[in-house]
Scaffold this motif. Structure first.
Motif, PDB file in Angstrom:
ATOM      1  N   LEU A 112      -3.916  64.427 -20.706  1.00 13.99           N
ATOM      2  CA  LEU A 112      -3.596  65.364 -21.788  1.00 13.99           C
ATOM      3  C   LEU A 112      -4.665  66.446 -21.887  1.00 13.99           C
ATOM      4  O   LEU A 112      -4.361  67.627 -22.119  1.00 13.99           O
ATOM      5  CB  LEU A 112      -3.471  64.615 -23.111  1.00 13.99           C
ATOM      6  CG  LEU A 112      -2.310  63.632 -23.246  1.00 13.99           C
ATOM      7  CD1 LEU A 112      -2.354  62.928 -24.599  1.00 13.99           C
ATOM      8  CD2 LEU A 112      -0.972  64.346 -23.071  1.00 13.99           C
ATOM      9  N   THR A 113      -5.916  66.039 -21.706  1.00 11.68           N
ATOM     10  CA  THR A 113      -7.015  67.006 -21.747  1.00 11.68           C
ATOM     11  C   THR A 113      -6.840  68.069 -20.655  1.00 11.68           C
ATOM     12  O   THR A 113      -7.022  69.276 -20.883  1.00 11.68           O
ATOM     13  CB  THR A 113      -8.366  66.292 -21.565  1.00 11.68           C
ATOM     14  OG1 THR A 113      -8.552  65.370 -22.635  1.00 11.68           O
ATOM     15  CG2 THR A 113      -9.521  67.279 -21.549  1.00 11.68           C
ATOM     16  N   ALA A 114      -6.453  67.614 -19.483  1.00 12.68           N
ATOM     17  CA  ALA A 114      -6.259  68.547 -18.360  1.00 12.68           C
ATOM     18  C   ALA A 114      -5.091  69.502 -18.604  1.00 12.68           C
ATOM     19  O   ALA A 114      -5.072  70.618 -18.057  1.00 12.68           O
ATOM     20  CB  ALA A 114      -6.029  67.756 -17.077  1.00 12.68           C
ATOM     21  N   ALA A 115      -4.127  69.070 -19.415  1.00 14.11           N
ATOM     22  CA  ALA A 115      -2.943  69.905 -19.656  1.00 14.11           C
ATOM     23  C   ALA A 115      -3.158  70.946 -20.742  1.00 14.11           C
ATOM     24  O   ALA A 115      -2.328  71.836 -20.933  1.00 14.11           O
ATOM     25  CB  ALA A 115      -1.760  69.008 -20.034  1.00 14.11           C
ATOM     26  N   ILE A 116      -4.274  70.823 -21.466  1.00 20.08           N
ATOM     27  CA  ILE A 116      -4.552  71.770 -22.557  1.00 20.08           C
ATOM     28  C   ILE A 116      -5.382  72.922 -22.002  1.00 20.08           C
ATOM     29  O   ILE A 116      -6.422  72.710 -21.371  1.00 20.08           O
ATOM     30  CB  ILE A 116      -5.315  71.060 -23.698  1.00 20.08           C
ATOM     31  CG1 ILE A 116      -4.445  69.939 -24.295  1.00 20.08           C
ATOM     32  CG2 ILE A 116      -5.704  72.054 -24.788  1.00 20.08           C
ATOM     33  CD1 ILE A 116      -5.173  69.071 -25.305  1.00 20.08           C
ATOM     34  N   PRO A 117      -4.941  74.161 -22.215  1.00 20.36           N
ATOM     35  CA  PRO A 117      -5.624  75.326 -21.604  1.00 20.36           C
ATOM     36  C   PRO A 117      -6.888  75.746 -22.338  1.00 20.36           C
ATOM     37  O   PRO A 117      -7.179  76.934 -22.467  1.00 20.36           O
ATOM     38  CB  PRO A 117      -4.546  76.411 -21.687  1.00 20.36           C
ATOM     39  CG  PRO A 117      -3.764  76.076 -22.902  1.00 20.36           C
ATOM     40  CD  PRO A 117      -3.715  74.572 -22.940  1.00 20.36           C
ATOM     41  N   PHE A 118      -7.630  74.789 -22.854  1.00 22.49           N
ATOM     42  CA  PHE A 118      -8.896  75.085 -23.514  1.00 22.49           C
ATOM     43  C   PHE A 118      -9.890  74.001 -23.123  1.00 22.49           C
ATOM     44  O   PHE A 118      -9.523  72.954 -22.589  1.00 22.49           O
ATOM     45  CB  PHE A 118      -8.737  75.107 -25.046  1.00 22.49           C
ATOM     46  CG  PHE A 118      -7.698  76.080 -25.538  1.00 22.49           C
ATOM     47  CD1 PHE A 118      -7.954  77.440 -25.573  1.00 22.49           C
ATOM     48  CD2 PHE A 118      -6.447  75.636 -25.943  1.00 22.49           C
ATOM     49  CE1 PHE A 118      -6.995  78.341 -26.013  1.00 22.49           C
ATOM     50  CE2 PHE A 118      -5.483  76.512 -26.382  1.00 22.49           C
ATOM     51  CZ  PHE A 118      -5.759  77.869 -26.418  1.00 22.49           C
ATOM     52  N   ASN A 119     -11.163  74.246 -23.441  1.00 23.00           N
ATOM     53  CA  ASN A 119     -12.207  73.290 -23.096  1.00 23.00           C
ATOM     54  C   ASN A 119     -12.265  72.222 -24.190  1.00 23.00           C
ATOM     55  O   ASN A 119     -12.966  72.362 -25.181  1.00 23.00           O
ATOM     56  CB  ASN A 119     -13.551  74.007 -22.966  1.00 23.00           C
ATOM     57  CG  ASN A 119     -14.625  73.079 -22.417  1.00 23.00           C
ATOM     58  OD1 ASN A 119     -14.306  72.097 -21.738  1.00 23.00           O
ATOM     59  ND2 ASN A 119     -15.880  73.391 -22.708  1.00 23.00           N
ATOM     60  N   VAL A 120     -11.478  71.141 -24.010  1.00 20.70           N
ATOM     61  CA  VAL A 120     -11.417  70.083 -25.024  1.00 20.70           C
ATOM     62  C   VAL A 120     -11.827  68.749 -24.412  1.00 20.70           C
ATOM     63  O   VAL A 120     -11.873  68.594 -23.189  1.00 20.70           O
ATOM     64  CB  VAL A 120      -9.988  69.951 -25.621  1.00 20.70           C
ATOM     65  CG1 VAL A 120      -9.569  71.262 -26.285  1.00 20.70           C
ATOM     66  CG2 VAL A 120      -8.991  69.536 -24.552  1.00 20.70           C
TER      67      VAL A 120
END
Length: 221
Positions: A112-120
């Motif tokens: 899910l982290t990889a799918a979010i276009p921000f540094n999360v």
């Protein structure tokens, strides 16, 4: 097991397949008895004495009092904490499955982290305790009748807190005759000790009841 008080002529005895019913028609005495029990349940001084085999038993550790049976204590912090501890123990007894679960959840979080276009980022789960907290275990009362909820409460408090005597105030004002019958059947099956503290006579005495009445003039019979 017996429960005594200076204002009672003799101790209340708890026997198998029998329910003591103490009817107190004098409002001041009714209030005093309830106040004593509540105080002693919380570890404060009071005049009740609980005993077994001639030895005193601490009321605060052994007695559970329910003032409103419509809201039995099934979701308090103490109970939820105990349930969580049980779930953690169950998870730790299955180390391979728990490790597999932790890995799967953390892998999913990474995806899910990889799918979010921000540094999360996210908080990885590292133990059975983390999983149990996320699952938020609680007592499921959906579809339970009031007698069933009361039984579940007693079973929980007996298992989690070693409670041995359950006192209900004006229980008969809330339950139908059939519900009282079902309640008694469950109590006898589970071998629970129960005391009903009532402010008046609500129905004919049942064979399984040991009724004691203190009238408005403080006469006991």
């Amino acid at each position: 097991m017996m429960l005594a008080h200076p204002l009672l002529q003799s101790p209340i005895k708890f026997r198998e397949n029998s329910v003591p019913v103490l009817i107190v028609e004098n409002g001041q005495l009714f209030r005093r008895l309830i106040g004593d029990l509540l105080a002693q349940e919380n570890g404060e001084p009071g005049e009740f004495a609980l005993s077994e085999n001639a030895s005193l038993i601490e009321i605060g550790k052994n007695v559970q009092i329910t003032l409103n049976p419509l809201f039995p204590e099934l979701d308090g912090r103490r109970i939820l904490t105990k349930i969580q501890q049980m779930a953690v123990t169950a998870a730790e007894d299955q180390p391979a499955k728990t490790a597999e679960c932790l890995a799967a959840i953390n892998d999913y979080g990474a995806a899910l982290t990889a799918a979010i276009p921000f540094n999360v980022t996210f908080s990885e789960m590292e133990s059975a305790d983390d999983v149990v907290k996320a699952l938020a275990f609680h007592v499921d009362t959906e579809g339970m009748s009031i007698p069933e909820q009361l039984l579940e409460m007693m079973r929980l408090h007996r298992e989690c807190f070693r409670k041995r005597l359950f006192v209900f105030v004006n229980l008969k004002a809330f339950l139908s005759e059939n519900e009282i019958t079902l309640f008694y059947q469950s109590v006898f099956y589970e071998k629970l000790s129960v005391l009903l503290l009532e402010s008046g006579q609500k129905e004919p005495v049942r064979p399984c009841e040991e009724v004691r009445i203190i009238d408005k003039d403080l006469c006991e019979f």
